[in-house]
Design an enzyme around this catalytic site. Structure first.
Site, PDB file in Angstrom:
ATOM      1  N   SER A   1       0.808  -1.220   0.000  1.00 52.63           N
ATOM      2  CA  SER A   1       0.000   0.000   0.000  1.00 52.63           C
ATOM      3  C   SER A   1       0.838   1.265   0.000  1.00 52.63           C
ATOM      4  O   SER A   1       0.345   2.334  -0.367  1.00 52.63           O
ATOM      5  CB  SER A   1      -0.931   0.012   1.220  1.00 52.63           C
ATOM      6  OG  SER A   1      -0.192  -0.127   2.414  1.00 52.63           O
TER       7      SER A   1
ATOM      8  N   HIS B   1      -2.877  -3.232  -5.922  1.00 51.44           N
ATOM      9  CA  HIS B   1      -3.256  -2.761  -4.591  1.00 51.44           C
ATOM     10  C   HIS B   1      -4.763  -2.851  -4.444  1.00 51.44           C
ATOM     11  O   HIS B   1      -5.508  -1.999  -4.939  1.00 51.44           O
ATOM     12  CB  HIS B   1      -2.777  -1.322  -4.378  1.00 51.44           C
ATOM     13  CG  HIS B   1      -3.134  -0.788  -3.028  1.00 51.44           C
ATOM     14  ND1 HIS B   1      -3.448   0.528  -2.805  1.00 51.44           N
ATOM     15  CD2 HIS B   1      -3.252  -1.407  -1.815  1.00 51.44           C
ATOM     16  CE1 HIS B   1      -3.737   0.699  -1.532  1.00 51.44           C
ATOM     17  NE2 HIS B   1      -3.624  -0.455  -0.913  1.00 51.44           N
TER      18      HIS B   1
ATOM     19  N   GLU C   1      -5.803  -0.596  -7.555  1.00 52.22           N
ATOM     20  CA  GLU C   1      -4.792   0.256  -8.157  1.00 52.22           C
ATOM     21  C   GLU C   1      -3.748  -0.637  -8.836  1.00 52.22           C
ATOM     22  O   GLU C   1      -3.104  -1.449  -8.176  1.00 52.22           O
ATOM     23  CB  GLU C   1      -4.116   1.135  -7.094  1.00 52.22           C
ATOM     24  CG  GLU C   1      -5.034   2.213  -6.531  1.00 52.22           C
ATOM     25  CD  GLU C   1      -4.339   3.086  -5.496  1.00 52.22           C
ATOM     26  OE1 GLU C   1      -4.591   4.300  -5.495  1.00 52.22           O
ATOM     27  OE2 GLU C   1      -3.546   2.546  -4.689  1.00 52.22           O
TER      28      GLU C   1
ATOM     29  N   ASN D   1      -3.775   6.015  -0.802  1.00 52.61           N
ATOM     30  CA  ASN D   1      -3.163   6.327   0.490  1.00 52.61           C
ATOM     31  C   ASN D   1      -2.447   7.668   0.488  1.00 52.61           C
ATOM     32  O   ASN D   1      -2.300   8.296   1.537  1.00 52.61           O
ATOM     33  CB  ASN D   1      -2.211   5.209   0.902  1.00 52.61           C
ATOM     34  CG  ASN D   1      -2.976   3.970   1.321  1.00 52.61           C
ATOM     35  OD1 ASN D   1      -4.024   4.057   1.952  1.00 52.61           O
ATOM     36  ND2 ASN D   1      -2.476   2.808   0.943  1.00 52.61           N
TER      37      ASN D   1
END
Length: 283
Positions: free
Chosen positions: A119, A140, A152, A190
């Site tokens: 992540s 991800h 992702e 993130n």
């Protein structure tokens, strides 16, 4: 590229979620863990997730049993041999990731895609451990994997177009909506959500409002399904802390530095839903 067998290294929350998503769709999955206790816990997570879907009427008990039978487990990383893709879903530790990708190249098929569910760790760190960085890609997934649509797909400067297409196709085959992103700490999700969570904690530390009221503002005013404190508890406060610390190491931007309250809760072992106590208490 056609994917039939997935190898997933790490059957924690994310790895088990990926496995739970894949096996009902007909994929064979090889789950790798460090020891027999972790193997048993990982299989139990997948079984519990499938059982919840049975309760909700999405599967019959027979379908869930057939899906679980497609999950094979091992403590030997050499068991990834023959898989069409190997997905690292292990703990966010740079040295561990490097070691895993060295083993991936040693044991995986020479045509297998080598992927990571990291992540925050830049994918180039893992790609540099292989002699075939064109086969390395980020996948991800978001938690909880069986319910969240987004994946992702992360490309490094070395990732081939063929690998990107394969990762996108697999994401769609798993019922997900892939977005393609350049490699970088935190990627997009993130990169944006970590400062949001940390700012909410800082606002609470300063006494701006209670946790409940801050969460209510985001839920009721911005139509978020949960507020930042509830979301942090769901993610895991240790994971939020580690993501923030990792991104601070990369960017040296104070907005990524974990607030003292977050660090205190992690040290106390109050990690969120998984420990029944985080910012909130759970029965």
């Amino acid at each position: 590229m056609e994917f039939k067998t997935l190898a997933i290294v790490g059957l924690g929350t994310m790895g088990a979620g990926i496995a739970q998503t894949a096996v009902p769709l007909g994929f064979d999955v090889v789950g790798i863990e460090r020891d027999e206790q972790a193997v048993g816990a990982g299989r139990a997570r997948v079984a519990a997730g499938l059982a919840k879907f049975v309760e909700k009427g999405k599967f019959t008990e027979e379908q869930a049993a057939q899906a679980l039978a497609r999950l094979r487990t091992s403590t030997d990383r050499a068991a990834i041999a023959g898989a069409d893709i190997v997905i690292d879903a292990a703990f966010e530790d740079v040295d561990l990731k490097r070691e895993l990708f060295r083993d991936f190249e040693r044991h995986a098929s020479p045509t297998a895609v080598l992927a990571s569910n990291t992540s925050t760790i830049p994918l180039v760190i893992m790609a540099a451990e292989t002699s075939a960085p064109e086969r390395v890609v980020g996948l991800h997934f978001f938690n909880p994997v069986p319910l969240m649509d987004l994946v992702e797909v992360i490309r490094t400067p070395a990732t081939s177009e063929e690998t990107i297409r394969a990762a996108v196709d697999l994401s769609k085959a798993l019922g997900k909506s892939p977005v393609i992103i350049k490699d970088g700490p935190g990627f997009i999700g993130n990169l944006l959500v970590v400062p949001f969570l940390l700012d909410a904690i800082r606002a609470f530390e300063r006494g701006v409002a209670s946790m409940e009221d801050i969460d209510s503002v985001l839920r009721l005013g911005f139509n978020h399904p949960m507020g930042p404190f509830g979301l942090s508890d769901l993610i895991g406060l240790d994971i939020v802390h580690d993501m923030a610390a990792r991104m601070y190491e990369e960017y040296h931007d104070p907005k990524y530095w974990p607030p003292p309250l977050l660090m205190q809760y992690v040290r106390m072992g109050w990690l969120g839903r998984k420990t029944k106590r985080g910012f909130y208490t759970y029965d």
